[in-house]
Motif scaffolding. Structure first.
Motif, PDB file in Angstrom:
ATOM      1  N   LEU A  90       0.826  -1.206   0.000  1.00 13.32           N
ATOM      2  CA  LEU A  90       0.000   0.000   0.000  1.00 13.32           C
ATOM      3  C   LEU A  90       0.858   1.252   0.000  1.00 13.32           C
ATOM      4  O   LEU A  90       1.855   1.330   0.702  1.00 13.32           O
ATOM      5  CB  LEU A  90      -0.898   0.039   1.242  1.00 13.32           C
ATOM      6  N   GLN A  91       0.415   2.205  -0.768  1.00 13.59           N
ATOM      7  CA  GLN A  91       1.055   3.510  -0.712  1.00 13.59           C
ATOM      8  C   GLN A  91       0.607   4.175   0.582  1.00 13.59           C
ATOM      9  O   GLN A  91      -0.445   3.867   1.135  1.00 13.59           O
ATOM     10  CB  GLN A  91       0.625   4.348  -1.919  1.00 13.59           C
ATOM     11  N   GLU A  92       1.406   5.086   1.074  1.00 16.21           N
ATOM     12  CA  GLU A  92       1.112   5.735   2.342  1.00 16.21           C
ATOM     13  C   GLU A  92      -0.264   6.398   2.348  1.00 16.21           C
ATOM     14  O   GLU A  92      -0.961   6.399   3.362  1.00 16.21           O
ATOM     15  CB  GLU A  92       2.185   6.773   2.663  1.00 16.21           C
ATOM     16  N   SER A  93      -0.684   6.917   1.207  1.00 16.45           N
ATOM     17  CA  SER A  93      -1.974   7.616   1.151  1.00 16.45           C
ATOM     18  C   SER A  93      -3.164   6.678   1.356  1.00 16.45           C
ATOM     19  O   SER A  93      -4.280   7.136   1.551  1.00 16.45           O
ATOM     20  CB  SER A  93      -2.115   8.367  -0.173  1.00 16.45           C
ATOM     21  N   TYR A  94      -2.936   5.374   1.340  1.00 17.69           N
ATOM     22  CA  TYR A  94      -4.020   4.408   1.553  1.00 17.69           C
ATOM     23  C   TYR A  94      -3.840   3.612   2.840  1.00 17.69           C
ATOM     24  O   TYR A  94      -4.534   2.627   3.063  1.00 17.69           O
ATOM     25  CB  TYR A  94      -4.122   3.443   0.372  1.00 17.69           C
ATOM     26  N   SER A  95      -2.939   4.027   3.681  1.00 14.53           N
ATOM     27  CA  SER A  95      -2.644   3.249   4.888  1.00 14.53           C
ATOM     28  C   SER A  95      -3.824   3.175   5.850  1.00 14.53           C
ATOM     29  O   SER A  95      -3.868   2.303   6.707  1.00 14.53           O
ATOM     30  CB  SER A  95      -1.417   3.822   5.599  1.00 14.53           C
ATOM     31  N   ASP A  96      -4.793   4.067   5.687  1.00 17.65           N
ATOM     32  CA  ASP A  96      -5.972   4.052   6.554  1.00 17.65           C
ATOM     33  C   ASP A  96      -7.097   3.173   6.007  1.00 17.65           C
ATOM     34  O   ASP A  96      -8.147   3.059   6.618  1.00 17.65           O
ATOM     35  CB  ASP A  96      -6.489   5.482   6.759  1.00 17.65           C
ATOM     36  N   ARG A  97      -6.889   2.565   4.863  1.00 21.45           N
ATOM     37  CA  ARG A  97      -7.932   1.756   4.222  1.00 21.45           C
ATOM     38  C   ARG A  97      -7.912   0.314   4.711  1.00 21.45           C
ATOM     39  O   ARG A  97      -6.883  -0.220   5.104  1.00 21.45           O
ATOM     40  CB  ARG A  97      -7.772   1.779   2.698  1.00 21.45           C
ATOM     41  N   ILE A  98      -9.058  -0.311   4.625  1.00 22.86           N
ATOM     42  CA  ILE A  98      -9.188  -1.720   5.009  1.00 22.86           C
ATOM     43  C   ILE A  98      -8.521  -2.581   3.941  1.00 22.86           C
ATOM     44  O   ILE A  98      -8.757  -2.390   2.748  1.00 22.86           O
ATOM     45  CB  ILE A  98     -10.679  -2.105   5.132  1.00 22.86           C
ATOM     46  N   VAL A  99      -7.706  -3.520   4.379  1.00 24.68           N
ATOM     47  CA  VAL A  99      -7.076  -4.486   3.477  1.00 24.68           C
ATOM     48  C   VAL A  99      -7.415  -5.877   3.990  1.00 24.68           C
ATOM     49  O   VAL A  99      -7.100  -6.219   5.130  1.00 24.68           O
ATOM     50  CB  VAL A  99      -5.540  -4.321   3.422  1.00 24.68           C
ATOM     51  N   LEU A 100      -8.061  -6.667   3.160  1.00 24.15           N
ATOM     52  CA  LEU A 100      -8.360  -8.058   3.486  1.00 24.15           C
ATOM     53  C   LEU A 100      -7.507  -8.944   2.594  1.00 24.15           C
ATOM     54  O   LEU A 100      -7.320  -8.647   1.415  1.00 24.15           O
ATOM     55  CB  LEU A 100      -9.844  -8.353   3.267  1.00 24.15           C
ATOM     56  N   THR A 101      -6.997 -10.012   3.153  1.00 24.00           N
ATOM     57  CA  THR A 101      -6.112 -10.879   2.389  1.00 24.00           C
ATOM     58  C   THR A 101      -6.861 -12.095   1.856  1.00 24.00           C
ATOM     59  O   THR A 101      -7.927 -12.461   2.346  1.00 24.00           O
ATOM     60  CB  THR A 101      -4.916 -11.327   3.248  1.00 24.00           C
ATOM     61  N   LYS A 102      -6.262 -12.672   0.840  1.00 20.53           N
ATOM     62  CA  LYS A 102      -6.771 -13.913   0.263  1.00 20.53           C
ATOM     63  C   LYS A 102      -5.974 -15.050   0.876  1.00 20.53           C
ATOM     64  O   LYS A 102      -4.794 -14.880   1.140  1.00 20.53           O
ATOM     65  CB  LYS A 102      -6.590 -13.892  -1.261  1.00 20.53           C
ATOM     66  N   PRO A 103      -6.565 -16.200   1.095  1.00 19.46           N
ATOM     67  CA  PRO A 103      -7.956 -16.537   0.808  1.00 19.46           C
ATOM     68  C   PRO A 103      -8.915 -15.684   1.628  1.00 19.46           C
ATOM     69  O   PRO A 103      -8.609 -15.287   2.752  1.00 19.46           O
ATOM     70  CB  PRO A 103      -8.075 -18.015   1.148  1.00 19.46           C
ATOM     71  N   ILE A 104     -10.043 -15.423   1.042  1.00 19.13           N
ATOM     72  CA  ILE A 104     -10.996 -14.469   1.604  1.00 19.13           C
ATOM     73  C   ILE A 104     -11.781 -15.092   2.752  1.00 19.13           C
ATOM     74  O   ILE A 104     -12.341 -16.173   2.616  1.00 19.13           O
ATOM     75  CB  ILE A 104     -11.962 -13.973   0.516  1.00 19.13           C
ATOM     76  N   ASP A 105     -11.832 -14.384   3.840  1.00 19.54           N
ATOM     77  CA  ASP A 105     -12.695 -14.717   4.967  1.00 19.54           C
ATOM     78  C   ASP A 105     -14.004 -13.976   4.696  1.00 19.54           C
ATOM     79  O   ASP A 105     -14.095 -12.769   4.913  1.00 19.54           O
ATOM     80  CB  ASP A 105     -12.048 -14.248   6.276  1.00 19.54           C
ATOM     81  N   TYR A 106     -15.008 -14.682   4.206  1.00 14.27           N
ATOM     82  CA  TYR A 106     -16.236 -14.021   3.758  1.00 14.27           C
ATOM     83  C   TYR A 106     -17.032 -13.391   4.900  1.00 14.27           C
ATOM     84  O   TYR A 106     -17.683 -12.373   4.698  1.00 14.27           O
ATOM     85  CB  TYR A 106     -17.100 -14.974   2.925  1.00 14.27           C
ATOM     86  N   GLU A 107     -16.953 -13.964   6.054  1.00 13.00           N
ATOM     87  CA  GLU A 107     -17.623 -13.346   7.198  1.00 13.00           C
ATOM     88  C   GLU A 107     -17.014 -11.963   7.473  1.00 13.00           C
ATOM     89  O   GLU A 107     -17.733 -10.992   7.693  1.00 13.00           O
ATOM     90  CB  GLU A 107     -17.493 -14.247   8.427  1.00 13.00           C
ATOM     91  N   GLN A 108     -15.703 -11.898   7.419  1.00 14.73           N
ATOM     92  CA  GLN A 108     -15.001 -10.623   7.622  1.00 14.73           C
ATOM     93  C   GLN A 108     -15.294  -9.650   6.481  1.00 14.73           C
ATOM     94  O   GLN A 108     -15.505  -8.454   6.708  1.00 14.73           O
ATOM     95  CB  GLN A 108     -13.495 -10.868   7.745  1.00 14.73           C
ATOM     96  N   LEU A 109     -15.307 -10.138   5.250  1.00 18.89           N
ATOM     97  CA  LEU A 109     -15.601  -9.277   4.101  1.00 18.89           C
ATOM     98  C   LEU A 109     -16.986  -8.660   4.224  1.00 18.89           C
ATOM     99  O   LEU A 109     -17.154  -7.448   4.058  1.00 18.89           O
ATOM    100  CB  LEU A 109     -15.482 -10.059   2.787  1.00 18.89           C
ATOM    101  N   ILE A 110     -17.976  -9.469   4.533  1.00 16.54           N
ATOM    102  CA  ILE A 110     -19.345  -8.952   4.654  1.00 16.54           C
ATOM    103  C   ILE A 110     -19.442  -7.964   5.820  1.00 16.54           C
ATOM    104  O   ILE A 110     -20.094  -6.928   5.705  1.00 16.54           O
ATOM    105  CB  ILE A 110     -20.351 -10.115   4.764  1.00 16.54           C
ATOM    106  N   PHE A 111     -18.771  -8.256   6.915  1.00 15.78           N
ATOM    107  CA  PHE A 111     -18.737  -7.325   8.042  1.00 15.78           C
ATOM    108  C   PHE A 111     -18.150  -5.989   7.614  1.00 15.78           C
ATOM    109  O   PHE A 111     -18.694  -4.919   7.917  1.00 15.78           O
ATOM    110  CB  PHE A 111     -17.921  -7.931   9.192  1.00 15.78           C
ATOM    111  N   ARG A 112     -17.041  -6.021   6.898  1.00 16.92           N
ATOM    112  CA  ARG A 112     -16.380  -4.779   6.463  1.00 16.92           C
ATOM    113  C   ARG A 112     -17.188  -4.041   5.411  1.00 16.92           C
ATOM    114  O   ARG A 112     -17.241  -2.804   5.415  1.00 16.92           O
ATOM    115  CB  ARG A 112     -14.981  -5.080   5.928  1.00 16.92           C
ATOM    116  N   VAL A 113     -17.834  -4.754   4.520  1.00 13.03           N
ATOM    117  CA  VAL A 113     -18.709  -4.101   3.533  1.00 13.03           C
ATOM    118  C   VAL A 113     -19.862  -3.413   4.250  1.00 13.03           C
ATOM    119  O   VAL A 113     -20.223  -2.283   3.917  1.00 13.03           O
ATOM    120  CB  VAL A 113     -19.207  -5.107   2.470  1.00 13.03           C
TER     121      VAL A 113
END
Length: 119
Positions: A90-113
């Motif tokens: 990530l560039q520094e300007s995006y350091s505050d953004r949510i990053v989810l890794t693969k393989p995807i944890d769908y429970e976490q993805l839906i929570f974050r969405v």
């Protein structure tokens, strides 16, 4: 904003992953546009559709999704990065953004969405 009122842009160049993410989010009640696999198609979608949030694979088709992220950020639209790599890219300007890794944890993805779409 209600789930079905939020249209999500999905940028993912791995076809099966894209379909799986789209299906899982739709099952959770979100409206997800057909996935796009490159920067140009994502920008075109942003030009032509009312998008309220996005999920961006960090590395797409030999490039990065940072140009899309920059546009979303400028437009005040929330987004989540998905990555097969760590957030160190990530560039520094995006350091505050949510990053989810693969393989995807769908429970976490839906929570974050839910966090980015329903606030």
């Amino acid at each position: 904003m209600e789930r079905n009122e939020c249209t999500i842009l999905l940028v993912e160049d791995e076809f099966l992953i894209a379909l799986d993410v789209q299906m899982r989010l739709q099952e959770a009640g979100y409206k997800v546009l057909d996935p796009v696999a490159n920067v140009e198609d994502a920008m075109s979608t942003l030009d032509n559709a009312k998008v309220c949030a996005a999920i961006l694979d960090m590395n797409i088709s030999g490039s990065t999704s940072f140009p899309i992220a920059e546009r979303l950020k400028a437009e005040g639209k929330p987004f989540i990065f998905l990555s097969g790599n760590d957030a160190y890219q990530l560039q520094e300007s995006y350091s505050d953004r949510i990053v989810l890794t693969k393989p995807i944890d769908y429970e976490q993805l839906i929570f974050r969405v839910r966090e980015i779409c329903e606030t």
